[in-house]
Write a protein that holds these residues in place. Sequence first.
Motif, PDB file in Angstrom:
ATOM      1  N   ASP A 179      80.040 -15.270  69.621  1.00 52.01           N
ATOM      2  CA  ASP A 179      80.235 -13.849  69.903  1.00 52.01           C
ATOM      3  C   ASP A 179      80.208 -13.050  68.596  1.00 52.01           C
ATOM      4  O   ASP A 179      80.493 -13.593  67.528  1.00 52.01           O
ATOM      5  CB  ASP A 179      81.610 -13.682  70.578  1.00 52.01           C
ATOM      6  CG  ASP A 179      81.738 -12.381  71.365  1.00 52.01           C
ATOM      7  OD1 ASP A 179      80.785 -11.586  71.388  1.00 52.01           O
ATOM      8  OD2 ASP A 179      82.817 -12.179  71.962  1.00 52.01           O
ATOM      9  N   ASP A 180      79.880 -11.771  68.685  1.00 55.89           N
ATOM     10  CA  ASP A 180      79.919 -10.867  67.528  1.00 55.89           C
ATOM     11  C   ASP A 180      79.060 -11.382  66.372  1.00 55.89           C
ATOM     12  O   ASP A 180      79.396 -11.180  65.201  1.00 55.89           O
ATOM     13  CB  ASP A 180      81.358 -10.672  67.015  1.00 55.89           C
ATOM     14  CG  ASP A 180      82.302 -10.108  68.061  1.00 55.89           C
ATOM     15  OD1 ASP A 180      81.824  -9.629  69.094  1.00 55.89           O
ATOM     16  OD2 ASP A 180      83.521 -10.153  67.824  1.00 55.89           O
ATOM     17  N   GLU A 236      74.397  -7.045  72.112  1.00 60.16           N
ATOM     18  CA  GLU A 236      75.601  -6.375  72.603  1.00 60.16           C
ATOM     19  C   GLU A 236      75.548  -4.884  72.320  1.00 60.16           C
ATOM     20  O   GLU A 236      74.900  -4.448  71.368  1.00 60.16           O
ATOM     21  CB  GLU A 236      76.839  -6.914  71.879  1.00 60.16           C
ATOM     22  CG  GLU A 236      77.149  -8.363  72.105  1.00 60.16           C
ATOM     23  CD  GLU A 236      78.570  -8.670  71.626  1.00 60.16           C
ATOM     24  OE1 GLU A 236      79.471  -8.635  72.462  1.00 60.16           O
ATOM     25  OE2 GLU A 236      78.768  -8.931  70.427  1.00 60.16           O
TER      26      GLU A 236
HETATM   27 CA    CA Z   1      81.132  -9.305  71.184  1.00 56.19          CA
END
Ligand code: CA
Length: 278
Positions: A179-180, A236
């Motif tokens: 993630d990220d 995202e």
């Molecule tokens: Ca994220």
Amino acid sequence: RAKQLGRNTLQHHDGAGTSVGMPLGEHEELHLAITGDQLFLEYQPQVDVATGRITGIEALVRWNHPAKGRVPPINFIPLAEETGLIVPLGLWVLNEACRRARAWQDTGVAPLTIAVNVSAKQFADPDFASHVAEALERHGLQSHWLELEVTESVVMQDAERALAMMASLRALGVRLSIDDFGSGYSSLAALKTFPFDRLKMDRSLVEALPGDKTAVAIVSAVISLAQTLKLSVLAEGVETDAQMDFLRHARCEEAQGYRFSRPVSPEEILRLLQTQLR
Ligand code: CA
Ligand code: C2E
Ligand code: CA
Ligand code: CA
């Protein structure tokens, strides 16, 4: 009960190394929130960039505080992490998300991935993999429909332990995403070391598309890196048509963001899924 918990304060440390005394009240409030029905999940669709169809849903936790109203996760996840309450909180999220994913499937819509965020303390808990197995079993959800999202800092803290945990989770058949991606310093090291299935490109990279040349170069490089490493790639924080057009041309596979939907209620998700059945 209040007496049992005592009049202690929780010591928590900010980045500058100072120690701040926090009344236990806040800890207890969060504890009550977990046990007392004050938490709920919202769900945000992830879509196939080429077709626009929903392929997955990310579960995001919210706290409906009796006095303060709706509290965003940024205002209680850090406290939950510090106090260890993230373990029962995360377990609740996991079960609720699996339950909901199964309920959606039971309505006959095309099955899709449910993605759940996992924090460092949960991932470091030796029982985590068996908690995941139990949640899948309890709700009758096949493991390949569950995706666990972790950030690089979660795996980099203790690489050996993280690798072992990832092996157990992969053995169960759940998918793992980083993630990220691109928001930290050592993302490349994390990719080299850990067996992820999917890369979620951070909103900070997507934000400047398509006007900013540096952002364009980085996003293009990340997409081809993901392809080389056989990871699926999701952008995202996609908010605009221009970002979407760029991502389509750059052959980014999936996207998530306000351009498609904000995080919404499970009923709204079902409505979106039924609308796209056409
Ligand atoms: Ca994220
Ligand atoms: P995240 O995992 O990176 O989740 C994406 C965040 O970006 C969500 O914020 C979402 O509402 C927001 N977002 C999605 N699309 C857009 C967009 O197009 N533009 C903008 N500006 N924002 C967008 P949210 O729900 O406030 O969550 C914040 C963070 O809290 C999450 O970031 C995650 O790190 C954490 N979090 C949320 N739920 C959980 C949970 O159940 N467990 C754990 N451990 N952490 C959670
Ligand atoms: Ca996430
Ligand atoms: Ca984040």
